[in-house]
Enzyme design. Structure first.
Site: not given
Length: 363
Positions: A54, A206
């Site tokens: 916003e 990972l």
């Protein structure tokens, strides 16, 4: 709602999508400001701690925000978090109408942002394209409503349902396109999780291996007996590593802590292995929304049995490995067909020479 309302909310959703890889642990949110049929401002939340969607839209609109309609994919916040409340900013800018795709599941908001706007005389509507908005933030919604993250289990298999040869050799089942697709799944996740069996067998990094990666997810290892070697490859890479273990002896923690890991002592479940619900609760406490799991058949089966798998992403390669190769899951033997586990197919898609199946456990 008019066709224009649908069109502008669809635009806000497409803007929110741009934050897919960067907003964690915050939700992905988009906003469009429209005055007299013209878009005067738009924006999306880009990173946690920075301006919300916003605010970006209001800055772009300037004075043209007065009397405008704001289309927001998530209810404007009404509390001071890392940034000031968006509901107040919308009021100060003179926005006349706010259309939200969905209410914020965060208990600190949960309808209060819309109520504040309504009480100040703003025309408020909620629920436009809600299903699409919810699909953008499944982990954030679940963490706020159930206290645990969404768990996505990624698997790769041959056409005959095998993940590796009996020897454990598995590189590579799938092609380059599928492996790149997995990197994008990793990149959108809060954490990448594996078990100690996979860590010892494959020594995975990972991490996200994309040249334009905006962030590295938390790396998580489930290691009840604390067998992780301090020389593990994942400990040599930049970023955070969290090891869950049942070992309470702090002296045994020291080598791994010296290697950069953080350890969390976690109780074991009734059977072998850690209490997976306790693991997920702790990850939620650490603001993890989406957990991406890459593991072997033991942990995959345990997660299914604990009802902690929200989505399975299975890459199927057009190869055969034979009946002595390793299976996808380690699950108890079924005595009757009524005991079978049903899955719903959400999507099937070709990825290079392989197929990607997205599934979820059936109700």
């Amino acid at each position: 709602m008019s066709s224009a309302d649908y069109r502008h909310m669809a635009r806000a959703l497409s803007l929110a999508q741009r934050g897919l890889y960067s907003t964690d642990p915050n939700p992905r949110v988009g906003c469009v400001l429209v005055r007299e049929g013209e878009i005067v401002g738009e924006g999306w939340h880009e990173r946690a701690g920075e301006a919300h969607a916003e605010i970006h839209a209001l800055r772009q609109a300037g004075e043209r925000a007065r009397g405008a309609t704001a289309y927001v994919t998530l209810e404007p916040c009404c509390h001071h978090g890392r940034t000031p409340p968006c509901s107040t900013a919308l009021l100060d800018a003179g926005v006349a109408r706010v259309v939200a795709a969905m209410a914020d599941p965060n208990p600190r908001v949960a309808g209060q942002g819309l109520a504040q706007l309504r009480e100040a005389g703003v025309v408020v509507a909620c629920g436009l394209l809600e299903a699409e908005a919810r699909a953008l933030n499944p982990g954030f919604i679940l963490r706020m409503t159930a206290g645990r993250p969404v768990v996505r289990l990624k698997l790769a298999m041959s056409l005959d349902g095998r993940t590796a040869l009996a020897s454990g050799e598995s590189q590579w089942l799938t092609g380059t396109a599928a492996r790149q697709d997995v990197q994008r799944l990793r990149a959108r996740s809060s954490a990448i999780l594996t078990g100690i069996g996979t860590l010892l067998a494959d020594d995975p990094g990972l991490n996200v291996r994309l040249p334009d990666a905006l962030r590295q997810p938390l790396r998580v290892i489930l290691d009840s007996a604390l067998r992780t070697p301090p020389t593990a490859r994942t400990l040599q890479l930049p970023g955070r590593v969290l090891i869950f273990t049942a070992v309470t002896d702090s002296g045994l923690h020291t080598p791994l802590q010296a290697a950069g890991a953080h350890l969390v002592v976690t109780p074991c479940a009734a059977g072998p292995g850690l209490d997976l619900h306790a693991v997920m609760a702790e990850l939620a406490r650490r603001e993890c929304n989406e957990i991406h799991v890459e593991c072997g058949p033991t942990l995959a089966g345990a997660l299914l049995q604990a009802h902690l798998v929200d989505e399975l992403v299975v890459y199927m390669a057009p190869i055969l490995l034979g009946d002595q190769a390793r299976a996808l899951f380690r699950l108890p033997e079924l005595m009757r067909m009524q005991e079978r586990r049903a899955l719903e197919i959400v999507e099937t898609r070709a990825v290079g020479q392989d197929w990607r199946l997205r599934l979820r456990p059936a109700p």
